[in-house]
Every structure is written in structure tokens, then in C-alpha cells.
Design a protein around this motif. Sequence first.
Motif, PDB file in Angstrom:
ATOM      1  N   LYS A 337     -27.844  27.722   9.318  1.00 53.77           N
ATOM      2  CA  LYS A 337     -29.145  27.734   9.984  1.00 53.77           C
ATOM      3  C   LYS A 337     -30.229  28.368   9.113  1.00 53.77           C
ATOM      4  O   LYS A 337     -31.209  28.912   9.611  1.00 53.77           O
ATOM      5  N   THR A 338     -30.038  28.278   7.837  1.00 55.59           N
ATOM      6  CA  THR A 338     -31.007  28.861   6.906  1.00 55.59           C
ATOM      7  C   THR A 338     -32.368  28.198   7.068  1.00 55.59           C
ATOM      8  O   THR A 338     -32.486  26.979   6.940  1.00 55.59           O
ATOM      9  N   PRO A 339     -33.407  28.968   7.365  1.00 59.87           N
ATOM     10  CA  PRO A 339     -34.750  28.374   7.473  1.00 59.87           C
ATOM     11  C   PRO A 339     -35.324  28.091   6.087  1.00 59.87           C
ATOM     12  O   PRO A 339     -34.852  28.631   5.079  1.00 59.87           O
ATOM     13  N   TRP A 340     -36.315  27.221   6.075  1.00 59.18           N
ATOM     14  CA  TRP A 340     -37.000  26.941   4.800  1.00 59.18           C
ATOM     15  C   TRP A 340     -38.495  26.936   5.042  1.00 59.18           C
ATOM     16  O   TRP A 340     -38.974  26.308   5.988  1.00 59.18           O
ATOM     17  N   PRO A 341     -39.249  27.600   4.203  1.00 57.64           N
ATOM     18  CA  PRO A 341     -38.757  28.510   3.158  1.00 57.64           C
ATOM     19  C   PRO A 341     -38.356  29.849   3.745  1.00 57.64           C
ATOM     20  O   PRO A 341     -38.974  30.331   4.679  1.00 57.64           O
ATOM     21  N   LYS A 342     -37.327  30.452   3.191  1.00 60.19           N
ATOM     22  CA  LYS A 342     -36.814  31.729   3.676  1.00 60.19           C
ATOM     23  C   LYS A 342     -37.270  32.848   2.745  1.00 60.19           C
ATOM     24  O   LYS A 342     -36.892  32.892   1.584  1.00 60.19           O
ATOM     25  N   GLY A 343     -38.070  33.755   3.284  1.00 59.75           N
ATOM     26  CA  GLY A 343     -38.551  34.852   2.474  1.00 59.75           C
ATOM     27  C   GLY A 343     -39.341  34.391   1.272  1.00 59.75           C
ATOM     28  O   GLY A 343     -39.454  35.085   0.282  1.00 59.75           O
ATOM     29  N   LEU A 344     -39.879  33.182   1.345  1.00 58.96           N
ATOM     30  CA  LEU A 344     -40.555  32.581   0.206  1.00 58.96           C
ATOM     31  C   LEU A 344     -42.047  32.528   0.488  1.00 58.96           C
ATOM     32  O   LEU A 344     -42.494  31.800   1.373  1.00 58.96           O
ATOM     33  N   LEU A 345     -42.807  33.301  -0.228  1.00 59.95           N
ATOM     34  CA  LEU A 345     -44.254  33.317  -0.053  1.00 59.95           C
ATOM     35  C   LEU A 345     -44.873  32.677  -1.280  1.00 59.95           C
ATOM     36  O   LEU A 345     -45.364  33.345  -2.177  1.00 59.95           O
ATOM     37  N   ALA A 346     -44.793  31.362  -1.338  1.00 58.66           N
ATOM     38  CA  ALA A 346     -45.276  30.629  -2.504  1.00 58.66           C
ATOM     39  C   ALA A 346     -46.537  29.855  -2.147  1.00 58.66           C
ATOM     40  O   ALA A 346     -46.883  29.659  -0.983  1.00 58.66           O
ATOM     41  N   LEU A 347     -47.202  29.408  -3.149  1.00 62.99           N
ATOM     42  CA  LEU A 347     -48.409  28.617  -2.982  1.00 62.99           C
ATOM     43  C   LEU A 347     -48.101  27.335  -2.223  1.00 62.99           C
ATOM     44  O   LEU A 347     -47.140  26.637  -2.517  1.00 62.99           O
ATOM     45  N   GLY A 348     -48.926  27.030  -1.226  1.00 62.22           N
ATOM     46  CA  GLY A 348     -48.785  25.763  -0.512  1.00 62.22           C
ATOM     47  C   GLY A 348     -48.068  25.848   0.810  1.00 62.22           C
ATOM     48  O   GLY A 348     -47.914  24.846   1.504  1.00 62.22           O
ATOM     49  N   THR A 349     -47.593  27.033   1.212  1.00 62.66           N
ATOM     50  CA  THR A 349     -46.838  27.138   2.462  1.00 62.66           C
ATOM     51  C   THR A 349     -47.724  26.995   3.695  1.00 62.66           C
ATOM     52  O   THR A 349     -47.254  26.617   4.754  1.00 62.66           O
ATOM     53  N   ASN A 350     -49.004  27.293   3.568  1.00 61.43           N
ATOM     54  CA  ASN A 350     -49.866  27.288   4.749  1.00 61.43           C
ATOM     55  C   ASN A 350     -51.233  26.719   4.385  1.00 61.43           C
ATOM     56  O   ASN A 350     -52.217  27.451   4.283  1.00 61.43           O
ATOM     57  N   LEU A 351     -51.283  25.402   4.191  1.00 55.43           N
ATOM     58  CA  LEU A 351     -52.524  24.759   3.768  1.00 55.43           C
ATOM     59  C   LEU A 351     -53.429  24.384   4.933  1.00 55.43           C
ATOM     60  O   LEU A 351     -54.634  24.219   4.757  1.00 55.43           O
TER      61      LEU A 351
END
Length: 443
Positions: A337-351
Motif C-alpha cells: 500500500k505504498t503511496p506515491w509519492p511517499k515522502g517525496l517533495l519534488a518539483l511538480g507534485t502540486n501544480l
Amino acid sequence: MIPEPALRPAASRGPGLELCHRSRLYLDDGDLVLRTRTRTRRFPTGDGGITRAVFLDVPGADMERMGPTVEGPWGEVQLQDRDGALVGSFDIADWLPEAPALPKRWVKGEQLLDRTGVAALLKAAGIPLQVVKDRDDPLLASRSRRRGAKSLAAGSDFPLWYWGLRVVAGVVWFALFSLILFFETTTPWVLLLAAVTALVGPVARLVLRAWTRLRLRRCVPVVRERIRPTPVEGMGATVRFCRDTELRMQDRDLVLRVLGGQEYWLPLTGPHALTSLVLVRDRSGQPLGVELRGPHDQVRAVLPWRLWFGGGGGTDGWSRLRRTAGLTASERKLVGKTPWPKGLLALGTNLLPDSAGTARELSRFPGTIAGLSSTAVMAIGSFFSIVQGGRIETAHPGAATAAILAGAVGLVLQAVPYAAHQLRSRLWLERPAPKQTPMEQPA
């Protein structure tokens, strides 16, 4: 052509967008070269020049002031000569393209040096780099050894002439305002000068808009491919989002342009370039998104599938991205049940902005660091001209008319661009984007 590795500046928009096109820090003929909007500086390396670099891996304190809070630096790189005297320095976040989109200091240490390309640049220049985590470390240049040091920053978002006009006009207006307010003077030339200086701000801002457009027209990079998002129905995408958001594949850069006009330039060549595209699928095999990875598998940006490629014709965009980016393409499937992105604060996650009001604010022509305070002062200055013109209307009708006219023009120059932006946004750009067909499977 600028040789790699070359550092790219932090993303910007408006007048600062020119920095993304022009500003670079690179190595040429044994010298570190800083190219900005207005000039090029060379810094010799080796004997008589830069012989070592020290990275202060410590965040600076935020500064509270009128307008938005100014974040402290993520870390500083000092370039020193053989004796330890400071030749030049820069805040490392100035040369991290995705810095405006990441929480402060989420990336640090060696990862930060790899992402920016600082490590690769100094290695190519033969400059040894040491990392310290204490502001009192003896490797850092002392205050007495910082005289004459140059800044290797990419440059200010707003050009120097604009700052000069605003500061000079603001100081003169405030002095005259104090004179009129406290001494209740009605001298015509004092009131006229106050009205003229109050008009400088609105006029300068319009001139800056025109100046920005003219300068950006000279920056015409070679674009091999443009990919626009094709979101699925129900995601809240608007006409503005689909019009302004894009990926550009250029000769040496992959550029992500977002709704507010900011452009993030990620290198496609050099030792700190993007290296791979990874398509991420869930347990059932449905695509979740694409990761753009750099050296050491650092995720530089993510492209949510439903937002970029899920609508009608979206898989064509995915195919063109793989074909033109020149990056290694692979897939990975999430486990459990790993979410994506997990703990990932990268460019483009919330446009996508959370509201229409946020979208309007993001897409406005940017203001100075003072933000709304600057706009409020300009409006007060124009209104003050009208009021003071009315005071001397009987004794000095000519001066009164000129002051009232200057104040009215100032208010109009501020109100019209704002009203036009609001109306255009509400009547057209905030409408839902054309409906998209259900999500397609990637080829």
C-alpha cells in the motif's frame, strides 16, 4: 556555447525570467565565469586566484519584514585564495532551479551540491571543496578577509534601474509628505513635486512590464518539443492551467513552465544532468506518474499521470517525452500500500492551485519584496496628490489641476491592469478546461 557543467539559477518569473535564460556560472579556459543579465565576470583559478572552496552547510535565519517573509540562505559557498581570503561567494539556493518549489533545506549536504552542479563545476576547475557545519569553523574566511569579495549570485529579479527609480522617488515623496503633513505647507512647487514623485511608481511598473516583454523576445531558445498537460476530467484543470503549463525540450535543458509563469530549467547535458525517466505504476498496473531523475537517482521532478498524460491523446505526449528527452526510460511498480509519492517533495507534485483566487494571485505580474505594502503606498501617494491639489485649488488653480491630474493618472495606471487581469481571469481563464476522455494506458 557555454560549456558544461554550467549552473542554472533558481526558477523565476516576470522580469526575473530573463535570468533563467541568461545567467550561468561555468568554467572557461581555466577561469570561473559568471554571466548575468548585464555583464560577464571572470574569476581566475589556481595561483593568484581561487584555490579552494568551502561549503557552509548551515541554513540562515529567516528575516521578518513588510510583505512576505524573506527566507534565509540554504547554505553558502565561499571561494578563497591561497591565503584564505575571500574572492567571492554565493548562496547555493541561488543556483538550485527547483529551490522555490521545495521546503527550505529539504535537500542538504552532498545532495544539494550534486543537484546544483556545484560539486561537478569545482571538480572540473580543479578546486578542492570542503564542507563545514559550523559558522565559526576556521576554514571560513574571517570578517577581515572578506573585503573586496564579489557576489557570484545570478542577479536580482528586478533590474537595477527599476530599484533606483522606486527608491529615489520613494525617499523624495516621503520627505515631501512629511513636510506637507507636519508643517501644513501649501507651497505649489512642493505639492507638485510630491505629485510627480508619487506618479513615478505606477509609471515605472508599466515601463517594467514593457521592458520585460522586449527583453524576453530576445531570448529565443531552440525548442525541439513542447508537451502540454492533458488532464482527465474532474481534476479541476482550467483554461489557464492548460494554456500556461508545459514541458519544453530544448537543446540542453528540459524546462518545466508552471501556471504562475515560473520556469524551472533542468540540464539535459553535463555531469549534473537529468539521467532517466521512471514510469511508476500501482499494484494493479495503473500508471501513477513519471519521475525525472538526476545523478545518484535523485528525483528532480514528478509528473502525475492523470494530470499530464491521462486525458485524450495523453499517451502521445508521453511518447514524445521519451523520444525527445534522450533519457533512459524504465518502469517500477509499487509494492503493498505504498503511496506515491511517499515522502517525496519534488518539483511538480502540486501544480494545480487550490482555488481560483490563488491562481489569479500566482499569475499576476510579480511585485517587489514589499508585496501589497508597495501597492498600498502607491495608491496612498496618488490619493494624497488629489487631496492636496484640492487644498490649493483657489489660490493656485494651475498647480492644483496638475496635482489632481497626476494623482488621477496614478490611480488609473494601478487600477486598469489589476481590473483587466481580474476580468480576463474570471470571464475566460478560470473556466474549466475542455473535457478529456478517460485515462489511457501508456504504450
